[in-house]
Design an enzyme around this catalytic site. Structure first.
Site, PDB file in Angstrom:
ATOM      1  CE  LYS A 113      -1.065  10.076 -12.588  1.00  0.00           C
ATOM      2  NZ  LYS A 113       0.015   9.152 -12.451  1.00  0.00           N
ATOM      3  CE1 TYR A 116      -4.564  10.389 -12.236  1.00  0.00           C
ATOM      4  CE2 TYR A 116      -5.118  11.658 -14.385  1.00  0.00           C
ATOM      5  CZ  TYR A 116      -4.632  10.707 -13.697  1.00  0.00           C
ATOM      6  OH  TYR A 116      -3.744   9.647 -14.319  1.00  0.00           O
ATOM      7  NE  ARG A 122      11.649   9.585   1.588  1.00  0.00           N
ATOM      8  CZ  ARG A 122      10.890   8.750   2.208  1.00  0.00           C
ATOM      9  NH1 ARG A 122      11.440   7.686   2.964  1.00  0.00           N
ATOM     10  NH2 ARG A 122       9.543   8.877   2.535  1.00  0.00           N
ATOM     11  CG  ASP A 126      -1.895   1.202   1.353  1.00  0.00           C
ATOM     12  OD1 ASP A 126      -1.654   2.193   0.374  1.00  0.00           O
ATOM     13  OD2 ASP A 126      -2.700   1.145   2.023  1.00  0.00           O
ATOM     14  CB  VAL A 153      -4.747   3.816 -21.100  1.00  0.00           C
ATOM     15  CG1 VAL A 153      -4.032   2.076 -20.903  1.00  0.00           C
ATOM     16  CG2 VAL A 153      -3.459   4.823 -21.239  1.00  0.00           C
TER      17      VAL A 153
END
Ligand code: NAP
Length: 245
Positions: free
Chosen positions: A148, A144, A114, A53, A177
């Protein structure tokens, strides 16, 4: 010889859509692949599935430690886990949705980068799944779009910090997509989700997986900074030509 023979890869969001297709494609090309997602049972069996998660720091630490041990070091990280929630004006936005989208798409991606960076071998590659939404805003997608744009900012900031080190970084920014993305965005409303892909030939997850493969198989001195790929019938996130039906 397969192009990724001897390489190892970690793919997040491997239980569905672009992440699943990418995990399969990298494995087909000879890489040993660990895939992560919450629905671990949906991760393709040709890769090693591990629960992940990305919004949970402990889950990420556990996942990366297990993946690095399983693979003995990481050559490729593909950050594909991500989601959108709703298509509404910003006035309808909620604290909970904002937190989920930013925690998953931004904090989760940064956290995984990281943690994996510490195990990334020389010549390694980080691929982030951005979006055309991270390049040009469209209506009713504010969180959203924000997430992004942040992914693209982070990718380029990291490019600066990695300069001089033998590590590649790429953002792959797709348009439309056909995946479960819309099912998740519309909270399980199949009818509304299906409409997103009606009357237009959307790209398939495999099309994007091939873009990832292209980026990670260039010669060592080449860095593909960004790949922007849209359905032919689409000129932007907000402009898609649909046939009448
Ligand atoms: P998808 O089929 O819904 O797959 C999303 C994946 O993200 C699933 O495997 C899901 O796994 C995983 N995920 C979500 N939350 C997670 C969490 N907290 N921890 C771990 N994994 C999590 O959607 P997709 O289209 O393949 O999306 C993949 C990426 O491509 C996303 O970053 C998306 O923003 C980007 N993208 C998609 C499109 C499009 O049109 N589809 C366009 C541009 C960019 P679990 O639910 O099992 O955890």
């Amino acid at each position: 010889m397969p192009s990724l023979e001897g390489k190892s890869a970690v793919v997040t969001g491997a239980s569905s859509g672009i992440g699943a297709a990418t995990a399969l494609t990298l494995a087909r090309e000879g890489a040993r692949v660990v895939g992560g997602a919450r629905r671990v049972d949906r991760i393709p069996r040709t890769v090693t599935p591990l629960e992940l998660d990305v919004t949970d720091p402990e889950s990420c630490e556990r996942f990366v430690a297990q993946a690095a041990e399983e693979l003995g070091g990481i050559d490729i990280l593909v950050n594909a886990a991500g989601l959108a929630l709703g298509r509404d004006l910003f006035d309808e936005s909620t604290e909970a949705d904002e937190r989920t989208v930013l925690e998953t798409n931004v904090n989760g991606l940064i956290r995984m980068t990281r943690l994996c960076l510490a195990h990334l071998r020389d010549g390694g590659h980080i691929v982030n799944l951005g979006s055309v939404a991270g390049r040009q805003a469209y209506e009713k997608g504010s969180l959203y779009v924000t997430s992004k744009f942040a992914v693209r900012g982070f990718t380029y900031a990291l490019r600066e910090d990695l300069l001089g080190r033998p590590i590649h970084i790429t953002t792959v920014d797709p348009g439309l997509v056909e995946t479960d993305f819309s099912r998740v965005r519309f909270r399980g409303d199949e009818e509304t989700a299906n409409k997103v892909y009606q009357g237009v030939e959307a790209m398939q997850p495999e099309d994007i997986a091939e873009c990832v493969l292209f980026a990670v198989t260039r010669p060592p001195h080449v860095n593909v900074d960004e790949l922007v790929v849209k359905a032919l019938a689409q000129s932007s996130g907000g402009r898609i030509l649909r046939s009448e039906s």
